[in-house]
Scaffold this active site. Structure first.
Site, mmCIF file in Angstrom:
data_model
loop_
_atom_site.group_PDB
_atom_site.id
_atom_site.type_symbol
_atom_site.label_atom_id
_atom_site.label_comp_id
_atom_site.label_asym_id
_atom_site.label_seq_id
_atom_site.Cartn_x
_atom_site.Cartn_y
_atom_site.Cartn_z
ATOM 1 N N THR A 33 0.840 -1.196 0.000
ATOM 2 C CA THR A 33 0.000 0.000 0.000
ATOM 3 C C THR A 33 0.873 1.244 0.000
ATOM 4 O O THR A 33 2.096 1.158 0.017
ATOM 5 C CB THR A 33 -0.975 -0.023 1.191
ATOM 6 O OG1 THR A 33 -1.953 1.003 1.035
ATOM 7 C CG2 THR A 33 -0.264 0.174 2.518
ATOM 8 N N ASN A 34 0.247 2.399 -0.057
ATOM 9 C CA ASN A 34 0.935 3.686 0.008
ATOM 10 C C ASN A 34 0.501 4.405 1.274
ATOM 11 O O ASN A 34 -0.599 4.172 1.771
ATOM 12 C CB ASN A 34 0.545 4.558 -1.189
ATOM 13 C CG ASN A 34 1.339 4.247 -2.438
ATOM 14 O OD1 ASN A 34 2.307 3.497 -2.411
ATOM 15 N ND2 ASN A 34 0.921 4.837 -3.540
ATOM 16 N N ARG A 35 1.313 5.309 1.746
ATOM 17 C CA ARG A 35 0.927 6.104 2.906
ATOM 18 C C ARG A 35 0.037 7.248 2.451
ATOM 19 O O ARG A 35 0.454 8.090 1.668
ATOM 20 C CB ARG A 35 2.162 6.661 3.599
ATOM 21 C CG ARG A 35 2.992 5.591 4.269
ATOM 22 C CD ARG A 35 4.175 6.184 4.999
ATOM 23 N NE ARG A 35 3.791 7.005 6.120
ATOM 24 C CZ ARG A 35 4.661 7.651 6.894
ATOM 25 N NH1 ARG A 35 5.943 7.581 6.633
ATOM 26 N NH2 ARG A 35 4.240 8.365 7.902
ATOM 27 N N ALA A 99 -3.295 8.260 -3.573
ATOM 28 C CA ALA A 99 -1.930 7.728 -3.644
ATOM 29 C C ALA A 99 -2.058 6.302 -4.173
ATOM 30 O O ALA A 99 -2.189 5.341 -3.414
ATOM 31 C CB ALA A 99 -1.286 7.751 -2.274
ATOM 32 N N VAL A 100 -2.096 6.203 -5.491
ATOM 33 C CA VAL A 100 -2.341 4.916 -6.144
ATOM 34 C C VAL A 100 -1.047 4.094 -6.116
ATOM 35 O O VAL A 100 0.023 4.607 -6.478
ATOM 36 C CB VAL A 100 -2.785 5.140 -7.604
ATOM 37 C CG1 VAL A 100 -3.113 3.812 -8.270
ATOM 38 C CG2 VAL A 100 -3.980 6.093 -7.683
#
Ligand code: CTP
Ligand code: CA
Length: 221
Positions: A33-35, A99-100
């Site tokens: 995932t992204n932050r 934030a893909v």
């Protein structure tokens, strides 16, 4: 005191916004995932809805309440976000704040993967589709105004300008993420469009939403 609604300056305009991170599973219990807290995208959705826009918020996994008057569609992966966005076209304005995750696992394990004696693990990732670019370059249903965000830790203006060109969007809000921005109430941002750079440094996420709302009103008036 309520403003906007059917009488607001953006009444009759359909806006689609992506927000939050995406989550790309590796197996049933793990993922990439992204932050992203989602706060900036949600603040923009709330502001534009108050100005009377018909707002659809396509959200990755976040812990935030749905802003009043906003239609929210929850997704998990970048591919799901891509499909949900395209299902909303046509629209007047698209704002890509999410934030893909740039990558997803080539193969998703059906069962939880067990540790082995090996101290290293290799996973093959494949690139996710670029949602912002696909909307910007849509041949039939390109929105009148397409706005992206860019989080950078260096060369903010150079990279933002390059993204504006390569993705074909109308404006990029470039965020300096080298100073602990994630999850905080403040952003540091600059808007870049064909007219150049407009710094919006030191403003809150709500202030950036206000700035963007005024910008959108100016651009689609
Ligand atoms: N974006 C998107 N789909 C992707 C990747 C990014 O829609 N698969 C959008 C983001 O929502 C944001 C903009 O593109 O509005 C810029 O995202 P960013 O991650 O900064 O740019 P990338 O092109 O992915 O470049 P990099 O991560 O290598 O800096
Ligand atoms: Ca990226």
């Amino acid at each position: 005191h309520l403003t906007g609604g059917v009488d607001g300056p953006l009444a009759g305009k359909k806006v689609v916004i992506t927000a939050g991170p995406t989550f790309e599973p590796l197996d049933p219990v793990r993922g990439l995932t992204n932050r992203s807290s989602g706060k900036q995208g949600y603040a923009i959705a709330q502001k534009l809805a108050r100005e009377g826009a018909d707002v659809t918020l396509i959200s990755g996994p976040v812990s935030l309440p749905t802003p009043i008057g906003v239609t929210r569609i929850d997704v998990e992966t970048a591919q799901e976000m891509f499909d949900a966005v395209h299902a909303q076209l046509p629209c007047d304005v698209f704002v890509g704040v999410a934030a893909v995750a740039d990558w997803r696992a080539k193969d998703i394990a059906a069962e939880k993967q067990k540790k082995t004696a090996d101290n290293e693990l290799s996973v093959t990732f494949v690139k996710n589709p670029d949602i912002l670019e696909s909307v910007s370059k849509h041949l039939d249903l390109r929105p009148r105004l397409v706005i992206g965000f860019a989080a950078e830790t260096q060369k903010l203006e150079d990279y933002a300008h390059a993204k504006l060109a390569s993705k074909g969007c109308d404006a990029i809000v470039a965020n300096n993420v080298s100073e602990g921005v994630f999850g905080s109430a403040h952003n540091q941002a600059t808007l870049v469009d064909l007219d150049g750079f407009t710094p919006i440094a030191g403003m809150t996420k709500a202030d950036i939403a206000d700035f963007l709302s005024a910008y959108i009103q100016k651009r689609i008036a």
